[in-house]
Design an enzyme around this catalytic site. Sequence first.
Site, mmCIF file in Angstrom:
data_model
loop_
_atom_site.group_PDB
_atom_site.id
_atom_site.type_symbol
_atom_site.label_atom_id
_atom_site.label_comp_id
_atom_site.label_asym_id
_atom_site.label_seq_id
_atom_site.Cartn_x
_atom_site.Cartn_y
_atom_site.Cartn_z
ATOM 1 N N ASP A 72 4.689 -1.229 -11.496
ATOM 2 C CA ASP A 72 4.672 -2.300 -10.492
ATOM 3 C C ASP A 72 5.933 -3.161 -10.518
ATOM 4 O OD1 ASP A 72 2.151 -1.428 -9.938
ATOM 5 O OD2 ASP A 72 1.103 -3.107 -10.869
ATOM 6 N N ARG A 101 -0.773 -4.326 -8.663
ATOM 7 C CA ARG A 101 -1.959 -5.139 -8.992
ATOM 8 C C ARG A 101 -1.686 -6.620 -8.718
ATOM 9 N NH1 ARG A 101 -6.031 -3.194 -12.127
ATOM 10 N NH2 ARG A 101 -6.355 -5.293 -12.935
#
Length: 458
Positions: free
Chosen positions: A228, A273
């Site tokens: 991420d 996330r």
Amino acid sequence: ETKRRLRREGRATVGAPLLVDNADLTVKTLGPCRIDSPLLPLLGERPTTQHYIDESDKVLYDDTASMILERRVELSELPGFEPAGPRRKIYFDPSKTRVGIVTCGGLCPGLNNVIRGLVLELTSHYRVRRIFGFRNGYQGFIARYGHDVIDLTPDSVANIDDDGGTILGSSRGQQDPGEIVDCLSRMNINILFVIGGDGTLRGAREISRVATERGEKIAVVGIPKTIDNDIPYIDQSFGFQTAFGKAAESIRVAHAEATSAPGGLGVVRLMGRHSGFIACYATLAKSNADVVLIPELPFKLEGEGGLLAYLRRRIVEGGHAVVVVAEGAGQELITDQPEGADASGNRRLHDVGQELSRRIKDHFDAEGVEMNLKYIDPSYLIRSVPANPYDSVYTIRLAHAAVHAAMSGRTEMVVGRWRRRFIHIPIGLAVSERNQVDPAGDLWMSVLEATGQPPRFE
Ligand code: ATP
Ligand code: MG
């Protein structure tokens, strides 16, 4: 505390000047370096300081003149990271050094490249003879799981970078740092390399603390893994470029589907996330998305300014639309599902892609507008692919930097890259916060320019 408060109040983001000083950037060492680096012959007759890092040098934290001026300190007091790279004097005697390597957390492109890079650098340049691979994350240290250890050699790692995943396996779930240190001392391991995300690095810090408490001289050095790109003080994490390149293919597919059906609407759920970097970069790489939704920016569905009305207008006027949504976006919209956590205690996310698809369908049905929705979730296709050439280069260089750091007795640190230079970062700093897309920054601005979406759905 002041720093935290400023960030909480939104008056400073990660990387803001004046919030980081030299105390934050100091890396721990096990002791003085007294052994000549065996790299000497490799670097020719007369190695220069270009080859060896000067221990007093630093990579400046600030990179604009205004940041430097704002500090109002002597040049010598400007904060800086420790530069990564080979030291002329090292801490460990290579012929007696025993090394462990472990990978934890979720998969990310480049894990095998890091393992391979560590093993090759340790063996061919430092001539370290014993390297153990621990299986299945932190479980590998705990006797009751009964995992074997693997001898890692140049032969055994020769072509592992051709594949994604990790040859060592990975796992989640809490393990006792005391038991891990027991195992390390039983096996006389001097250096532990951990490849993993924020959870893994917190674990690594515990291991390092327990080892220090017990007076064990074990260097714990991390190679931070986050698909991420959410680890701060690192320009970009390894595997990220591979990941968003792969993710961009899904956007292309969604666009083809959407343009091939009456009222075609493609919804692509991507990783992210807490941080929407993959969604932003994948969109910019293949700019035929109409809307990008990221965890950093809450959005409204209903109302004139909401997402549903916007999509309806796009479809009525343009015939099709593509929505890219990061997995952590819009969680606040899903209130009718139970909360859960994985084995490591990370909150389980609701499937925002499915929920969004359902709400979009309901809306078009209610409005009586024809719409054909295709939902695409490529998650495992992204995280388990082999690293692309850029990430292959990046991972091997990170691995080299990690080996140099560990051999010189650095501990409780990770390697990273800041303003294109390889550096050492104390673990504490690397896990102190998250790197996120700045809604007022130039990346998000580029996304808005590329998609034409309004700055907020509200
Ligand atoms: P990813 O974010 O990709 O999932 P991660 O490293 O954060 O990677 P986790 O499953 O959260 O993955 O953690 C990996 C390992 O680190 C687990 O064994 C977990 O128990 C351990 N760990 C997580 N958080 C902590 C913590 N606060 N202190 C000690 N160990 C931890
Ligand atoms: Mg994590």
